[in-house]
Design an enzyme around this catalytic site. Structure first.
Site, PDB file in Angstrom:
ATOM      1  N   TYR A 293      -2.306  -1.237  10.471  1.00 10.31           N
ATOM      2  CA  TYR A 293      -2.151  -1.124   9.195  1.00 10.31           C
ATOM      3  C   TYR A 293      -1.084  -0.695   8.526  1.00 10.31           C
ATOM      4  O   TYR A 293      -0.218  -1.307   7.665  1.00 10.31           O
ATOM      5  CB  TYR A 293      -3.535  -0.583   8.242  1.00 10.31           C
ATOM      6  CG  TYR A 293      -3.618  -0.926   6.939  1.00 10.31           C
ATOM      7  CD1 TYR A 293      -4.424  -1.714   6.270  1.00 10.31           C
ATOM      8  CD2 TYR A 293      -3.106   0.244   6.024  1.00 10.31           C
ATOM      9  CE1 TYR A 293      -4.502  -2.116   5.029  1.00 10.31           C
ATOM     10  CE2 TYR A 293      -3.082  -0.038   4.532  1.00 10.31           C
ATOM     11  CZ  TYR A 293      -3.973  -1.127   4.182  1.00 10.31           C
ATOM     12  OH  TYR A 293      -4.092  -1.286   2.722  1.00 10.31           O
TER      13      TYR A 293
ATOM     14  N   SER B   9       0.752  -1.028   0.297  1.00 16.04           N
ATOM     15  CA  SER B   9       0.112  -0.071   0.099  1.00 16.04           C
ATOM     16  C   SER B   9       1.017   1.206   0.110  1.00 16.04           C
ATOM     17  O   SER B   9       2.014   1.253   0.554  1.00 16.04           O
ATOM     18  CB  SER B   9      -0.906   0.029   1.322  1.00 16.04           C
ATOM     19  OG  SER B   9      -1.503   1.186   1.705  1.00 16.04           O
TER      20      SER B   9
HETATM   21  P1  NAD Z   1     -11.356  -6.366   0.031  1.00 13.62           P
HETATM   22  O1  NAD Z   1     -12.046  -6.286   1.314  1.00 13.62           O
HETATM   23  O2  NAD Z   1     -12.244  -6.229  -1.002  1.00 13.62           O
HETATM   24  O3  NAD Z   1     -10.848  -7.865  -0.275  1.00 13.62           O
HETATM   25  C1  NAD Z   1      -9.946  -8.510   1.035  1.00 13.62           C
HETATM   26  C2  NAD Z   1      -9.883  -9.826   0.422  1.00 13.62           C
HETATM   27  O4  NAD Z   1      -9.246 -10.462   1.672  1.00 13.62           O
HETATM   28  C3  NAD Z   1     -11.320 -10.479   0.605  1.00 13.62           C
HETATM   29  O5  NAD Z   1     -11.109 -11.635  -0.479  1.00 13.62           O
HETATM   30  C4  NAD Z   1     -11.245 -11.256   1.892  1.00 13.62           C
HETATM   31  O6  NAD Z   1     -12.224 -12.486   1.939  1.00 13.62           O
HETATM   32  C5  NAD Z   1      -9.868 -11.663   2.103  1.00 13.62           C
HETATM   33  N1  NAD Z   1      -9.596 -11.935   3.522  1.00 13.62           N
HETATM   34  C6  NAD Z   1      -9.777 -10.967   4.765  1.00 13.62           C
HETATM   35  N2  NAD Z   1      -9.409 -11.613   5.700  1.00 13.62           N
HETATM   36  C7  NAD Z   1      -9.277 -12.770   5.383  1.00 13.62           C
HETATM   37  C8  NAD Z   1      -8.644 -14.128   6.139  1.00 13.62           C
HETATM   38  N3  NAD Z   1      -8.584 -14.116   7.494  1.00 13.62           N
HETATM   39  N4  NAD Z   1      -8.394 -15.445   5.299  1.00 13.62           N
HETATM   40  C9  NAD Z   1      -8.616 -15.094   3.681  1.00 13.62           C
HETATM   41  N5  NAD Z   1      -8.822 -13.995   3.310  1.00 13.62           N
HETATM   42  C10 NAD Z   1      -9.366 -13.096   4.010  1.00 13.62           C
HETATM   43  O7  NAD Z   1     -10.169  -5.523  -0.073  1.00 13.62           O
HETATM   44  P2  NAD Z   1      -9.412  -4.998  -1.168  1.00 13.62           P
HETATM   45  O8  NAD Z   1      -9.413  -3.225  -1.102  1.00 13.62           O
HETATM   46  O9  NAD Z   1      -9.183  -5.569  -2.257  1.00 13.62           O
HETATM   47  O10 NAD Z   1      -7.746  -5.115  -0.193  1.00 13.62           O
HETATM   48  C11 NAD Z   1      -6.873  -6.089  -1.066  1.00 13.62           C
HETATM   49  C12 NAD Z   1      -5.429  -5.880  -0.585  1.00 13.62           C
HETATM   50  O11 NAD Z   1      -5.216  -4.446  -1.071  1.00 13.62           O
HETATM   51  C13 NAD Z   1      -5.303  -5.581   0.981  1.00 13.62           C
HETATM   52  O12 NAD Z   1      -4.140  -6.118   1.463  1.00 13.62           O
HETATM   53  C14 NAD Z   1      -5.373  -4.003   1.212  1.00 13.62           C
HETATM   54  O13 NAD Z   1      -4.641  -3.701   2.319  1.00 13.62           O
HETATM   55  C15 NAD Z   1      -4.704  -3.491   0.157  1.00 13.62           C
HETATM   56  N6  NAD Z   1      -4.841  -2.265  -0.655  1.00 13.62           N
HETATM   57  C16 NAD Z   1      -6.208  -1.767  -0.910  1.00 13.62           C
HETATM   58  C17 NAD Z   1      -6.293  -0.268  -1.266  1.00 13.62           C
HETATM   59  C18 NAD Z   1      -7.546  -0.070  -1.451  1.00 13.62           C
HETATM   60  O14 NAD Z   1      -7.990   1.338  -1.492  1.00 13.62           O
HETATM   61  N7  NAD Z   1      -8.696  -0.675  -1.783  1.00 13.62           N
HETATM   62  C19 NAD Z   1      -5.046   0.544  -1.008  1.00 13.62           C
HETATM   63  C20 NAD Z   1      -3.954  -0.117  -0.948  1.00 13.62           C
HETATM   64  C21 NAD Z   1      -3.629  -1.394  -0.760  1.00 13.62           C
END
Ligand code: NAD
Length: 266
Positions: A161, A148
């Site tokens: 985080y 991130s």
């Molecule tokens: P999201 O909530 O849409 O997806 C998260 C995924 O992780 C889901 O498939 C969920 O089932 C899975 N997950 C959560 N807990 C779990 C567990 N205990 N075991 C197995 N799977 C688990 O979120 P997202 O925004 O798509 O985030 C994905 C990644 O991107 C994360 O690491 C997040 O920190 C990172 N990220 C997101 C953003 C953003 O703006 N959305 C920005 C930077 C980084």
């Protein structure tokens, strides 16, 4: 001709947390380029099966699902071992699963801290630990950690985080040095704000923590940090991922691609 290929035909990729958001989109991008996919993540069994079947049908690749809970080291190891058993190889491990909680440090629930460190940081170690012996035997592998902008800079109220994502960056660099001569690379992608279910939830939580409206959170907090004032798209992240797993990315190691609209340039 440059000879550069992004053809992943016959390769096998695990994408953790791919039942939703970025992970689902990245799994589909890898499938679109020919890779067989192991989906992982939480969610409704019927919805997960529909996603699995959709990606398989659209892209003509094998798509399986493993329900490893990223809180559990043994389940993560089983996901990697099962992948090798079923497909005979593992080329790409994308550590993407992540959760968020927004709160001042003094009120931060201890169990939320532990869960964020476990899912966002320790699962990356557990996955890589299991994958490296397979990739070493193949003489090739790609580990891509979805970190991130918060792996590089901080924001208030996101202590667990930010700590976990900075940890992912440190782990990425360390592992890259360990496997550099084995044909394996380890890199991170550092997105700014992507509008996924995780971000949708954060809008409400941040509004509560800061005592401002949800509209103000989007304009003044989220996209205030992002100079382009635009959410990052899945396609833009897929471009970074495909570079890292392509032949062209073979000498990119222990590094990261920021896709944050200029956020961390400030
Ligand atoms: P999201 O909530 O849409 O997806 C998260 C995924 O992780 C889901 O498939 C969920 O089932 C899975 N997950 C959560 N807990 C779990 C567990 N205990 N075991 C197995 N799977 C688990 O979120 P997202 O925004 O798509 O985030 C994905 C990644 O991107 C994360 O690491 C997040 O920190 C990172 N990220 C997101 C953003 C953003 O703006 N959305 C920005 C930077 C980084």
């Amino acid at each position: 001709m440059s000879g550069i290929r992004t053809d992943l035909t016959g390769q096998v990729a695990i994408v953790t947390g791919s039942t939703s958001g970025i992970g689902a989109a990245m799994a589909e991008a890898l499938a679109e380029n020919g890779a067989h996919i192991v989906l992982n993540g939480l969610g409704d069994a019927d919805e997960i099966e529909a996603l699995r079947a959709k990606i398989a049908a659209h892209h003509g690749v094998e798509v399986r699902y493993h329900g490893a809970n990223m809180l559990k080291a043994d389940e993560i190891a089983d996901m990697v071992a099962t992948t090798e058993k079923e497909f005979g190889r593992l080329d790409i491990l994308m550590n993407n699963a992540g959760i968020q909680h927004v709160s001042p440090v003094e009120d931060f629930p201890v169990e939320k801290w532990d869960a964020i460190i476990a899912i966002n940081l320790s699962s990356v170690f557990h996955g890589a630990r299991a994958a490296i012996p397979i990739m070493k035997r193949q003489g090739k592998g790609r580990i891509v950690n979805l970190a991130s902008a918060h792996g590089l800079v901080a924001s208030p109220f996101k202590s667990a985080y930010v700590a976990a994502k900075h940890g992912v960056m440190g782990f990425t660099k360390t592992l890259a040095l360990e496997v550099a001569e084995d044909g394996i690379t380890c890199n991170a992608i550092c997105p700014g704000y992507v509008k996924t279910p995780l971000v949708e939830n954060q809008i409400a939580d941040t509004a509560r923590a800061r005592g401002i409206s949800e509209e103000e959170v989007v304009r003044d907090v989220m996209l205030a940090a992002q100079p382009t004032k635009q959410f990052i798209t899945y396609e833009q992240l897929a471009g970074a991922l495909l570079y890292l797993v392509s032949d062209a990315g073979a000498n990119m190691n222990g590094s990261w691609i920021s896709v944050d609209g200029g956020w961390t340039a400030k």
